[in-house]
Design a protein around this motif. Structure first.
Motif, mmCIF file in Angstrom:
data_model
loop_
_atom_site.group_PDB
_atom_site.id
_atom_site.type_symbol
_atom_site.label_atom_id
_atom_site.label_comp_id
_atom_site.label_asym_id
_atom_site.label_seq_id
_atom_site.Cartn_x
_atom_site.Cartn_y
_atom_site.Cartn_z
ATOM 1 N N VAL A 1 53.879 -27.470 -42.466
ATOM 2 C CA VAL A 1 52.733 -26.945 -41.738
ATOM 3 C C VAL A 1 52.352 -27.726 -40.346
ATOM 4 C CG1 VAL A 1 50.625 -25.527 -41.799
ATOM 5 C CG2 VAL A 1 52.210 -25.609 -43.686
ATOM 6 N N GLN A 2 52.271 -27.178 -39.256
ATOM 7 C CA GLN A 2 51.822 -28.152 -38.387
ATOM 8 C C GLN A 2 50.546 -27.585 -37.548
ATOM 9 O OE1 GLN A 2 55.126 -28.997 -35.442
ATOM 10 N NE2 GLN A 2 56.019 -30.574 -36.835
ATOM 11 N N ASP A 3 49.821 -28.306 -37.087
ATOM 12 C CA ASP A 3 48.512 -27.820 -36.113
ATOM 13 C C ASP A 3 49.104 -27.648 -34.565
ATOM 14 O OD1 ASP A 3 48.770 -30.129 -34.681
ATOM 15 O OD2 ASP A 3 46.973 -31.069 -35.585
ATOM 16 N N ALA A 4 48.226 -27.118 -33.757
ATOM 17 C CA ALA A 4 48.345 -26.732 -32.343
ATOM 18 C C ALA A 4 48.880 -27.900 -31.501
ATOM 19 C CB ALA A 4 47.333 -26.123 -31.793
ATOM 20 N N GLU A 5 48.768 -29.165 -31.983
ATOM 21 C CA GLU A 5 49.280 -30.146 -31.256
ATOM 22 C C GLU A 5 50.610 -30.868 -31.716
ATOM 23 O OE1 GLU A 5 48.266 -31.002 -28.369
ATOM 24 O OE2 GLU A 5 46.642 -29.249 -28.689
ATOM 25 N N GLY A 6 51.174 -30.280 -32.929
ATOM 26 C CA GLY A 6 52.356 -30.806 -33.626
ATOM 27 C C GLY A 6 51.971 -31.711 -34.537
ATOM 28 N N ALA A 7 51.150 -32.220 -34.853
ATOM 29 C CA ALA A 7 50.874 -32.865 -36.085
ATOM 30 C C ALA A 7 51.001 -32.120 -37.402
ATOM 31 C CB ALA A 7 49.246 -33.556 -36.079
ATOM 32 N N THR A 8 51.726 -32.887 -38.364
ATOM 33 C CA THR A 8 51.698 -32.375 -39.717
ATOM 34 C C THR A 8 50.374 -32.027 -40.344
ATOM 35 O OG1 THR A 8 54.066 -33.009 -39.895
ATOM 36 C CG2 THR A 8 53.024 -32.615 -41.867
ATOM 37 N N ILE B 1 52.590 -19.308 -44.997
ATOM 38 C CA ILE B 1 52.450 -18.456 -43.937
ATOM 39 C C ILE B 1 50.799 -18.547 -43.423
ATOM 40 C CG2 ILE B 1 51.762 -16.272 -45.490
ATOM 41 C CD1 ILE B 1 54.482 -16.537 -42.524
ATOM 42 N N ARG B 2 50.908 -18.386 -42.118
ATOM 43 C CA ARG B 2 49.870 -18.248 -41.287
ATOM 44 C C ARG B 2 48.834 -19.673 -41.460
ATOM 45 N NH1 ARG B 2 48.984 -14.730 -37.108
ATOM 46 N NH2 ARG B 2 50.882 -13.110 -37.310
ATOM 47 N N ARG B 3 49.174 -20.626 -42.169
ATOM 48 C CA ARG B 3 48.482 -21.781 -42.171
ATOM 49 C C ARG B 3 48.816 -22.511 -40.857
ATOM 50 N NH1 ARG B 3 49.123 -25.679 -46.975
ATOM 51 N NH2 ARG B 3 47.504 -26.749 -45.588
ATOM 52 N N GLY B 4 47.803 -23.117 -40.248
ATOM 53 C CA GLY B 4 48.023 -24.108 -39.128
ATOM 54 C C GLY B 4 48.334 -23.080 -37.969
ATOM 55 N N ALA B 5 49.227 -23.794 -36.918
ATOM 56 C CA ALA B 5 49.428 -23.169 -35.752
ATOM 57 C C ALA B 5 51.419 -23.008 -35.748
ATOM 58 C CB ALA B 5 49.317 -23.811 -34.686
ATOM 59 N N ALA B 6 51.890 -23.526 -36.572
ATOM 60 C CA ALA B 6 53.300 -23.443 -36.802
ATOM 61 C C ALA B 6 53.798 -23.840 -38.138
ATOM 62 C CB ALA B 6 54.099 -24.215 -35.680
ATOM 63 N N ARG B 7 54.826 -23.295 -38.606
ATOM 64 C CA ARG B 7 55.208 -23.678 -40.035
ATOM 65 C C ARG B 7 56.696 -23.422 -40.277
ATOM 66 N NH1 ARG B 7 52.878 -19.435 -37.722
ATOM 67 N NH2 ARG B 7 50.805 -20.376 -38.433
ATOM 68 N N MET B 8 57.336 -24.163 -41.130
ATOM 69 C CA MET B 8 58.621 -23.959 -41.601
ATOM 70 C C MET B 8 58.537 -24.072 -43.153
ATOM 71 S SD MET B 8 61.405 -25.569 -43.410
ATOM 72 C CE MET B 8 60.766 -27.120 -43.419
ATOM 73 N N TRP B 9 59.458 -22.870 -43.550
ATOM 74 C CA TRP B 9 59.831 -23.167 -45.148
ATOM 75 C C TRP B 9 61.141 -22.400 -45.497
ATOM 76 C CZ3 TRP B 9 56.840 -19.135 -42.844
ATOM 77 C CH2 TRP B 9 57.094 -17.684 -43.331
ATOM 78 N N SER C 1 52.441 -19.872 -30.853
ATOM 79 C CA SER C 1 52.960 -19.864 -29.403
ATOM 80 C C SER C 1 54.457 -20.638 -29.109
ATOM 81 C CB SER C 1 52.023 -20.646 -28.698
ATOM 82 O OG SER C 1 52.022 -22.071 -29.192
ATOM 83 N N GLN C 2 55.019 -20.135 -28.235
ATOM 84 C CA GLN C 2 56.328 -21.042 -27.901
ATOM 85 C C GLN C 2 56.021 -22.438 -27.783
ATOM 86 O OE1 GLN C 2 59.301 -19.742 -27.497
ATOM 87 N NE2 GLN C 2 58.879 -17.551 -27.343
ATOM 88 N N ARG C 3 55.015 -22.995 -27.283
ATOM 89 C CA ARG C 3 54.836 -24.350 -27.306
ATOM 90 C C ARG C 3 54.849 -24.806 -28.649
ATOM 91 N NH1 ARG C 3 49.979 -27.468 -27.383
ATOM 92 N NH2 ARG C 3 50.345 -29.769 -26.613
ATOM 93 N N GLY C 4 54.235 -24.078 -29.737
ATOM 94 C CA GLY C 4 54.049 -24.675 -31.078
ATOM 95 C C GLY C 4 55.500 -24.713 -31.658
#
Length: 612
Positions: free
Chosen positions: A587-594, A544-552, A566-569
């Protein structure tokens, strides 16, 4: 070029084709000479293509055809354009008079700026390397059942490995960045596979690109998507898989009446073998069994029912279930007999069809034993057995210890014939045994020199079985047909449908009265945090709250969470997760990289500890 003894002695009808492609105008022109001439008179072609000449000369028949493919016709893989062309077999781009099998000579003519590849071995190549002139290539196949052709604005890069010519046909930027990498990996795989299986069955292997995001294997070449080529794992994994198909699937063709065996064999001999060499085999087997555990019970089917296609449930059975079956077979008969059988199938069936029964016969001959019970169970019974360890007791009998184990098999098709590795920890060290389990309930006993302290059945995940408590992964969401969506931010519901894929009606509004249903929680980070707190759910440490986007996938609840800052993320996360089903979290960063991904830990499975 490798030819089976049967193929050499066979007299086949010979087809000679000459094909001119004009990708800029989506048009083609062709000549087809058939000898002996077929008796059929009806000719089928795609609309827009027409026969311009049909003449007979004794046993020889010559056809000319030409035309243009309309944009509406360029679907389901069929494409003819300057950006990239693919003419698959059975799509109607050549006259329907080619009754397989046949020997084939094909000449491909392309305008300046274009290069091509076709089924079989490259035997003629003419044209400037800088693509300033038209190119002409010739291909030969000694015993074919189909014709495939591809072309594009490609740069040629090649090298010879023994008697085999390796080629890459990539657009300029991809060629500069990845051409040598693909040639180097292909050369290494080719040498490795030939040592195990015998000669590569063609004179050339071409790696070409296509605008479609696919990985496809054909006789003598593979097509890889332009967006697939840069992915770092492709030359380490998928490339080997497509090259291995030269033996299994495009070399030895599949007799689909008994099921598609080629993906299981190719996965085990290519993907899994590379994982063995990298020391990652245990993780691969654990991943396979974890993925299979996510299959909904109502979507199970026997391995013999697998024919191919893109359905994710069928693919798990055809690839992972099938590969694990072969892994058990290899353990059962030994490495030498296993490889000897593979080489025998290659020697006797190359360029012919083979079915599961042909593979079984080869393994039985190599092992000098009947494997009927093994193949019948693992091919024709749906699902996998769940092994239940009911009891384990130890007792001292004079100066030796006796260990008694009570086991059960569960499953609609139980019992399966099982050989379960057993590891026993004793005061003097580790002891290994094999449990032969072929009944629904059995008690087994072993004598031991030393006092047993603990035991575990199949700790190395070498048996195809249903895991007792598999880690929760995204695979459950990908395979689910009925999911409750909890969209806690405006616009996030559409992203949930994007992730769920083309399954209309799969997502429904969440209901509070059914806690057992799988739920997908999706939204912006603050909104997701608030929902979790409201429902008394703790955030997952490390996610949780790592990176800019995450799934679990919650480890203890049927809940998959997608959140982003963000919606983009959120959009980038949803767009990539369908290819990451093996993970419990991403967990992904703001550009969608894992940034990070992994599975929750798997506890000790089928284990027993004694009091001391």
């Amino acid at each position: 070029m490798l030819l089976s003894g049967v193929a050499v002695a066979e007299e086949l009808a010979h087809k000679t084709m000459r094909l001119w492609l004009d990708p800029a105008n989506a048009s083609l022109r062709g000549e087809l000479e058939l000898s002996p001439a077929p008796g059929a008179t009806d000719i089928n072609l795609l609309p827009g293509l027409e026969i311009t000449l049909d003449e007979r000369d004794g046993e020889r028949r010559l056809l000319h055809w030409q035309g243009r493919l309309e944009p509406a016709q360029q679907q389901r893989g069929l494409r003819l354009s300057e950006a990239g062309s693919f003419l698959p077999s059975g799509a109607g781009w050549y006259p329907s008079l080619l009754e397989p099998p046949f020997s084939l000579s094909l000449t491909l003519e392309l305008p300046p700026g274009q290069r091509g590849v076709a089924s079989g071995s490259l035997v003629i190549e003419e044209g400037d390397r800088d693509k300033s002139d038209a190119t002409r290539e010739g291909y030969h196949h000694p015993r074919s059942a189909s014709i495939e052709v591809a072309a594009g604005p490609w740069q040629l890069r090649e090298r010879d490995v023994g008697e085999v010519r390796l080629r890459t046909l990539f657009p300029g930027a991809l060629d500069d960045a990845f051409g040598e990498t693909y040639l180097e990996h292909a050369a290494r795989y080719l040498a490795m596979f030939e040592q195990r299986l015998g000669d590569y069955p063609f004179d050339s292997f071409t790696m070409a690109t296509t605008p479609e995001p696919v990985g496809l294997a054909f006789a003598g070449f593979t097509l890889l998507g332009e967006r697939v080529i840069p992915l770092p794992f492709i030359p380490r994994t998928s490339l080997a898989h497509e090259l291995m198909h030269a033996w299994w699937g495009t070399g030895i063709r599949v007799d689909y009446q008994t099921g598609n065996w080629s993906e299981a064999v190719t996965t085990y001999l290519a993907d899994y073998h590379l994982d063995e060499l990298r020391g990652e085999a245990l993780d691969t087997r654990t991943r396979w069994l974890t993925d299979l555990a996510a299959l909904p019970p109502d979507r199970e089917q026997p391995l013999s029912a697998f024919r191919g296609g893109r359905d994710p449930t069928a693919r798990l059975i055809g690839y992972q279930h099938g590969a694990m079956m072969l892994h058990m077979l290899r353990h059962k008969i030994g490495d030498d007999a296993f490889d000897r059988a593979l080489r025998q199938v290659v020697a006797t069936h190359m360029f012919h069809e083979a079915g599961w029964d042909d593979l079984q016969a080869a393994f039985e001959e190599a092992a000098d034993t009947s494997l009927e019970a093994f193949f019948t169970a693992w091919l024709t019974q749906p699902g996998r057995p769940r092994i239940i360890l009911d009891d384990a007791r130890r007792s001292l009998q004079e100066d030796r210890w006796q260990l008694e184990i009570a086991l059960r098999q569960q499953g609609d098709a139980a019992p399966w014939p099982l050989r379960l590795p057993l590891v026993i920890a004793t005061q003097a060290g580790e002891v290994q045994r094999t449990l032969v389990l072929d009944e629904a309930r059995q008690r087994l006993a072993f004598d031991l020199d030393e006092r047993p302290l603990s035991m575990q059945i199949d700790p190395g995940m070498n048996v195809l079985r249903q895991l007792e408590a598999p880690p929760a992964t995204l695979r459950a969401l990908i395979l689910a047909t009925d999911v409750d969506v909890i969209a806690v931010s405006p616009g996030s519901e559409s992203l949930a449908h994007q992730l769920l894929g083309q399954r209309p009606g799969a997502a429904t509004a969440a209901r509070d009265d059914d806690e057992g249903r799988l739920r997908l929680l999706v939204g912006l980070s603050d909104d997701v945090d608030a929902w979790l707190a409201e429902h008394g759910l703790e955030a997952m440490p490390g996610v949780i709250r790592r990176g800019a986007a995450r799934m679990w996938h919650h480890p203890d609840r049927p809940l998959v969470v997608l959140s982003a800052d963000s919606q983009r993320g959120l959009g980038m996360l949803a767009g990539t997760l369908r290819h990451q089903g093996q993970y419990s979290y991403v967990v992904q960063d703001a550009e969608g990289a894992t940034l990070d991904s992994g599975r929750w830990s798997l506890g000790r499975d089928l284990a027993w500890d004694f009091d001391d």
